[in-house]
Write a protein that holds these residues in place. Structure first.
Motif, short mmCIF file in Angstrom:
data_model
loop_
_atom_site.label_atom_id
_atom_site.label_comp_id
_atom_site.label_asym_id
_atom_site.label_seq_id
_atom_site.Cartn_x
_atom_site.Cartn_y
_atom_site.Cartn_z
N GLU A 174 -20.87 -39.05 10.97
CA GLU A 174 -19.74 -39.50 11.80
C GLU A 174 -19.39 -40.97 11.51
N LYS A 175 -20.35 -41.69 10.87
CA LYS A 175 -20.12 -43.11 10.59
C LYS A 175 -20.27 -43.42 9.10
N PRO A 176 -19.38 -42.88 8.27
CA PRO A 176 -19.47 -43.20 6.84
C PRO A 176 -19.21 -44.69 6.62
N PHE A 177 -19.91 -45.25 5.62
CA PHE A 177 -19.76 -46.68 5.34
C PHE A 177 -19.23 -46.85 3.93
N LEU A 209 -21.91 -44.81 1.79
CA LEU A 209 -23.18 -44.47 2.42
C LEU A 209 -22.86 -43.68 3.68
N ARG A 210 -23.83 -42.87 4.12
CA ARG A 210 -23.62 -42.01 5.30
C ARG A 210 -22.33 -41.18 5.14
#
Length: 399
Positions: A220-223, A215-216
């Motif tokens: 800058e903050k991939p999960f 996700l994302r």
């Protein structure tokens, strides 16, 4: 006198034996769940789980069960109903997969499994669903509930209403994610029924059958999402569906797997560890695929009959199979005598409402009824106006 004493002794012994036999019979008839666990006389499966069931997804036939109607805390398996309501809303046009879902303070405050949504953060319905399906996000579940129903409380009312519609007699929800709360329960059988409904959706299978995703991804903050159901990585044919754990519920799993066109749903509740939970589900799936097969009768979308509509805008209604119909049989069984019969009137008066009962599909093996399904009207046909009926009558005079 001696003869009398011996006779009395023999009678006393017979009475004692009779009383003992009666006690044993009473004890056997009072064995817990003896009637419910009729499947337990067969394979020795799910020995450690409190409750379990294996069900053929197409026909709903129960292959094995153990305490399958016992009310138990379902933990995150609750989210099966949450995802089902969202997918049905998408199907009905009430939601779009591309709709944005905002994260409320309440949703962001959920503990336990989560995708770490921040207050005000937005994701699409599809992304939130992925977060629920793969990472069991409690926060995403509440966000979706609020998006669809306005409040989680209203969404829970929808969950309980849908449970009634599905005929689930041992289920009651108090929240959308399964966090521990009083009066929140379900059963292995009810969970299997929910799972059957949910696994009809290709999108859900694409999520629950994947071991990892993101996700994302382009932020800058991939999960990183890692599926909580490890069977999708290690079991051939596994493509879902949902794990669950709380200290009260212990380790739970509703698993789906498909081989040779046969989909099986296996549920365990109250297993003592992840390892045992996965092993017992694996055994149930292995047993099902080794012992049984699906004999297909009707394909989804196939026209299986027609109904004359008296005084309708349309004269005839084709009965189209809304799902594939099949029969679960033992491998090696003779299938020559398996056939189906439509039990419905030849005609019906307009108006006909979409979804109204119009008859039954009866499946037989020889003369024995194996399974029956209620047939519902696939469309609405309004009553014709007098002018159209007059034209139709006039036209018939010249033919």
């Amino acid at each position: 006198m001696k003869k009398f004493t011996v006779t009395m002794l023999v009678i006393s012994m017979l009475l004692i034996q009779f009383a003992s036999a009666q006690t044993v019979m009473a004890e056997e008839s009072n064995t817990p769940n003896a009637a419910e666990n009729k499947g337990n006389a067969g394979p020795a499966l799910a020995n450690s789980a409190v409750s379990a069931i294996v069900m053929d997804a197409d026909s709903g036939t129960v292959i094995f069960e153990k305490n399958s109607h016992q009310k138990l805390p379902p933990a995150s398996i609750t989210k099966i109903m949450t995802m089902l309501l969202v997918m049905e809303a998408v199907d009905q046009g009430k939601l779009k997969l591309s709709d944005m879902v905002s994260t409320s303070e309440r949703a962001a405050s959920m503990g336990g499994s989560q995708i770490f949504l921040e207050v005000g953060e937005q994701m699409t319905v599809e992304e939130m669903l992925k977060g629920v399906a793969m990472a069991s996000g409690n926060d995403a579940s509440v966000a979706l509930a609020e998006k669809l129903a306005g409040t989680e409380e209203q969404f829970v009312a929808m969950m309980n209403e849908r449970a009634k519609q599905l005929g689930l007699k041992n289920t009651h929800f108090m929240n959308s994610n399964g966090l521990p709360v009083e009066n929140h329960y379900s059963s292995a059988y009810d969970i299997a029924v929910m799972s059957r409904e949910l696994m009809k959706y290709d999108l859900i299978r694409s999520f629950t059958g994947k071991y990892q995703d993101y996700l994302r991804k382009d932020t800058e903050k991939p999960f990183w999402l890692v599926n909580t159901n490890k069977l999708v990585r290690f079991y051939d044919g596994a493509d879902g569906i949902k794990t669950g754990y709380t200290s009260e519920a212990k380790y739970c799993l509703s698993a789906s797997a498909m081989r040779d066109g046969m989909r099986v749903i296996a549920v365990v509740m109250g297993a003592p560890s992840t390892k045992i939970r996965n092993a017992e589900v694996t055994q149930m799936l292995d047993y099902s695929f080794a012992q049984y097969m699906n004999y297909p009768l009707i394909n989804k979308g196939e026209v299986i009959g027609s109904l004359e509509i008296e005084k309708g805008m349309e004269r005839k209604l084709d009965i189209v199979a809304p799902q594939p119909y099949s029969v679960l049989v033992k491998r090696g069984s003779n299938t020559d005598q398996i056939h189906y019969v439509l039990d419905m009137d030849e005609s019906i008066k307009a108006p006909v409402i979409e979804g109204q009962p119009i008859g039954k599909l009866m499946i037989y093996q020889g003369d024995s009824l194996v399974k029956e399904y209620e047939l519902l009207s696939p469309a609405t046909i309004d009553r014709s106006n007098w002018w159209r009926l007059l034209k139709r009558s006039t036209k018939s005079l010249f033919h």
